[in-house]
Design a protein around this motif. Sequence first.
Motif, PDB file in Angstrom:
ATOM      1  N   MET B   1       0.847  -1.195   0.000  1.00  0.00           N
ATOM      2  CA  MET B   1       0.000   0.000   0.000  1.00  0.00           C
ATOM      3  C   MET B   1       0.887   1.253   0.000  1.00  0.00           C
ATOM      4  O   MET B   1       1.784   1.374   0.837  1.00  0.00           O
ATOM      5  N   THR B   2       0.606   2.138  -0.926  1.00  0.00           N
ATOM      6  CA  THR B   2       1.431   3.352  -0.978  1.00  0.00           C
ATOM      7  C   THR B   2       1.036   4.305   0.137  1.00  0.00           C
ATOM      8  O   THR B   2      -0.031   4.190   0.730  1.00  0.00           O
ATOM      9  N   LEU B   3       1.924   5.229   0.369  1.00  0.00           N
ATOM     10  CA  LEU B   3       1.680   6.202   1.432  1.00  0.00           C
ATOM     11  C   LEU B   3       0.430   7.033   1.127  1.00  0.00           C
ATOM     12  O   LEU B   3      -0.401   7.274   1.995  1.00  0.00           O
ATOM     13  N   ALA B   4       0.320   7.420  -0.152  1.00  0.00           N
ATOM     14  CA  ALA B   4      -0.824   8.259  -0.539  1.00  0.00           C
ATOM     15  C   ALA B   4      -2.132   7.556  -0.217  1.00  0.00           C
ATOM     16  O   ALA B   4      -3.078   8.165   0.283  1.00  0.00           O
ATOM     17  N   LEU B   5      -2.148   6.255  -0.498  1.00  0.00           N
ATOM     18  CA  LEU B   5      -3.350   5.485  -0.261  1.00  0.00           C
ATOM     19  C   LEU B   5      -3.640   5.391   1.232  1.00  0.00           C
ATOM     20  O   LEU B   5      -4.772   5.495   1.680  1.00  0.00           O
ATOM     21  N   ARG B   6      -2.574   5.212   2.011  1.00  0.00           N
ATOM     22  CA  ARG B   6      -2.733   5.145   3.458  1.00  0.00           C
ATOM     23  C   ARG B   6      -3.329   6.434   4.008  1.00  0.00           C
ATOM     24  O   ARG B   6      -4.102   6.420   4.952  1.00  0.00           O
ATOM     25  N   LEU B   7      -2.921   7.521   3.417  1.00  0.00           N
ATOM     26  CA  LEU B   7      -3.358   8.811   3.951  1.00  0.00           C
ATOM     27  C   LEU B   7      -4.722   9.240   3.436  1.00  0.00           C
ATOM     28  O   LEU B   7      -5.314  10.171   3.953  1.00  0.00           O
ATOM     29  N   ALA B   8      -5.210   8.529   2.410  1.00  0.00           N
ATOM     30  CA  ALA B   8      -6.440   8.970   1.740  1.00  0.00           C
ATOM     31  C   ALA B   8      -7.603   9.223   2.698  1.00  0.00           C
ATOM     32  O   ALA B   8      -8.245  10.269   2.615  1.00  0.00           O
ATOM     33  N   PRO B   9      -7.891   8.299   3.623  1.00  0.00           N
ATOM     34  CA  PRO B   9      -9.043   8.566   4.493  1.00  0.00           C
ATOM     35  C   PRO B   9      -8.871   9.836   5.314  1.00  0.00           C
ATOM     36  O   PRO B   9      -9.819  10.596   5.479  1.00  0.00           O
ATOM     37  N   TYR B  10      -7.659  10.066   5.782  1.00  0.00           N
ATOM     38  CA  TYR B  10      -7.441  11.260   6.606  1.00  0.00           C
ATOM     39  C   TYR B  10      -7.644  12.521   5.784  1.00  0.00           C
ATOM     40  O   TYR B  10      -8.191  13.504   6.241  1.00  0.00           O
TER      41      TYR B  10
END
Lengths: 333, 278, 280
Positions: B1-10
């Motif tokens: 999982m990329t960082l961008a994807l991890r941060l998406a919900p936030y």
Amino acid sequence: MSEPLIEVAGLTKRFRVSAGGSGTTGGSRTLRALVARRKVVTALDEVSFRIGAGELVGYIGPNGAGKSTTVKILSGILVPDAGRCVVAGRVPWRERVAHVATIGVVFGQRSQLWWDLPVIESFDLLRDIYRLQPAAYRETRDELIELLAIAPLLAVPVRQLSLGQRMRCELAAALLHRPRLLFLDEPTIGLDAVAKLAVRDIIRRLQGRGVTTILTTHDLDDVEALCPRVLVIGAGSILFDGSVADLRAGVDRERILTVDLEHEVGSFATSSATVVSAAGRRVVLRYDPTRIPTPRIIEEVARDNDVRDLYIEPQPIDELVARLYRNLELEEA
Amino acid sequence: MTLALRLAPYRGVLRARWRETLQYRLAALAGFGTQCYWGLLRLMILAAFYQSGPADATDFSFAHAVPYVWLGQALLSLFPFRLDADLADSVRTGSVASELLRPIDLYSYWFWRMAAWRLAQAAPRCLLMVVVAAVILPLVGLDEWALTGPAGGAAAGMYLLATALALLLGVAVTAVLISLMFWTVSSEGARYILPAIVWFGGGLVIPLPLLPDGLAAVLGYLPFAGLMDIPFRIYVGHLAGAEALARLALQVGWLVLLVLLGRLLLARGLRRVVILGG
Amino acid sequence: MAASRGTLRTVPMASGAVWLYLRFAATHFRAQMQYPGALALQIIGSALFTAIEFAGVWALLNRFGNVRGWELAEVAVLYGLVMVGFSAAEATGRGFDTFHRQVRGGGFDRVLLRPRHTVLQVAGADFAFHRAGRWLHGAAILVWGLCNAGIAWNPARVILLAETIAGVTVLFLGVFVAVAAVTFWTVQSLELFAIVSNGSVDAGSYPATVYRRFMRHFLFYLVPIGTVTYFPVAALLGRPDPLGTPPWFGWIAPAAAPLFLAAALLLWRLGTRHYSSTGS
């Protein structure tokens, strides 16, 4: 039906609303207009109907179906995008002042009276707003005071009236100028059972005076009790136009059979009907009399059980209408 | 999982929250614009007077007046212009009696609730106003009307203290007025007359040092001066040293007095409500 | 048919718009007089508020002597005029001032459902009789200023004074109508509008030469409170205008007020049209 008082053909109205805006956020429209994208919602989609002079028509539909849009157009305060609409020979929004002088409107949720004034003073102000002849005004007013039994309320400020009392005064206020056409918007909302029956009784008597009446409501008991004719609107289109009896026949013929037994219900099974509920000493069945005649099902139930009492009802009208809406949604999907 | 994807919900939450805040804040923003306009208008008028009159008309210079006016606009919602509606209603209707069932000290509860509420109201506007008056005005070439810094380190420290005292003093004034409603019933009087007194006595209409000297001296000793005039004059350096300390003591004195008065009135009023049966 | 007689039974002559407006006013007056104590307090409060404003004007002139050459009595004429005009407009056009409260929740539907002009109905929906306190206060200051400003009275100047009082009142009515009309689009009343209404009161209380150019332009051309107060009063006082307008301009300047009101009514019409096409 005499010559039509209201003629509506191909009436269409669209609104722009902000996409995704729930409207409950309390934010300002100005800003939302800047921030959110807008989408177009069709409130009325080529609606057509005619209503004759002296009719009492129930106009029902779920929230957002186009009920209030129709009423607003008919009363001249909203301009449609397309279509024809003639009320008593006038296009309502083109001749607003002349038009509204001949209609009466009662909102169940909003007062037409002056909150801080005694009822009679509101009436007197309406006399001047509608430019009524003093003698004619007095005659109509006294007639209405008697009809609606509001004589004891006249000196009371509106804010001190109970909802039922206020509604009777609102009805009188809407009729002082002898309108040919009366819109009743949820006139029984929030009323207790006694007041509700009183208001219904009054509506029925008014109808006897030849006032064409359109009743919009969520209370289908009102419609069933009052209206020979009902218009059902859903998603901007007229779904049904006819009598309540035809509405039943058209949508669904099922009946409800309630059986009270002498003993606790054990396991209850029948091949010819659907069991809606079975608990305590009562069983509720739903069946279609065109598939199984009523005498047959009674016979069947009485043979297998120790029946103390039973009675048959048509489907509650709420369920009929809910079913009508559901059918519509299925078609749309 | 990329960082961008991890941060998406936030990011999504943040964006939704921002939009919501923005919607709620438009009205506040409009109010803020209004206050900027007021500030500019008052300064323009004051500037005209300073230019028209003799140079020795006052020891309170235009350079003093500029921050004085901006601070008044920035901290407007910190001050008791109106009574807190739900507290006032609870006193008027007598429903305040039910508060006695709670194991709290009612006065303290009122006091800190109002203080917190006013602080929360004032803080965002204050920050924005400082940005506009101190940063944006010089950028658009209106240097002589820009908010300048405090007159020095000591002035800054005393200013913060004086502003905190002003906030508490304002709450204490309101508490007294609300408690008075146990007797007067009608809050109308306080509602219409209080703002006028606070505006004038605090120095919002014109800075107190510009009033005739005698009047300015008298108003300077009333609690209303402690609401605005004292902190502002400390900020611009018009009050300094021992005199500034004396004024701080005056604020404290009024605060103690008004808190005691408020407690007394509240206790008496509550006893009255209980006896009357609410 | 009984029902159709309603339109035929009307009395066009006896119920003119002015008469109906007065009926609204009388009815509201009676309703507000039910609480004479509250009304009295409101009158005192509203007078007090203007009193402290004028105390500020007085204090500044007391300390500095003049502002751009205008002394206390001369500024008092300006201040009194603005206050008289503003409070008269507030009292009579209050319905527009509180229109945002009426329009919320579909209250404007009720107006449209009645067979009278919307302007007449909205104007008659609310009255602020407690502004009498402010009006009296303004009138007292105006009279004091007029007596002490050393005006060389002649019939033309009396007419000019009357014209100016009317002009200021009409201008503020226009301001209330315009602000109310904008709420057809914004729905809520933004505090920002106070710049136009209360801001014009403050700004109009001093000679326009006090302000920087951008502010003067706002007060002369956009919301022309400066135009309808500064030029006529300068003409009344016999003061030459340092901005260079000829003295006769003061006599025609109050005409800006009815023009502004006309524009405001046009905006109102656009607003009602917008309302009846969106239903909100």
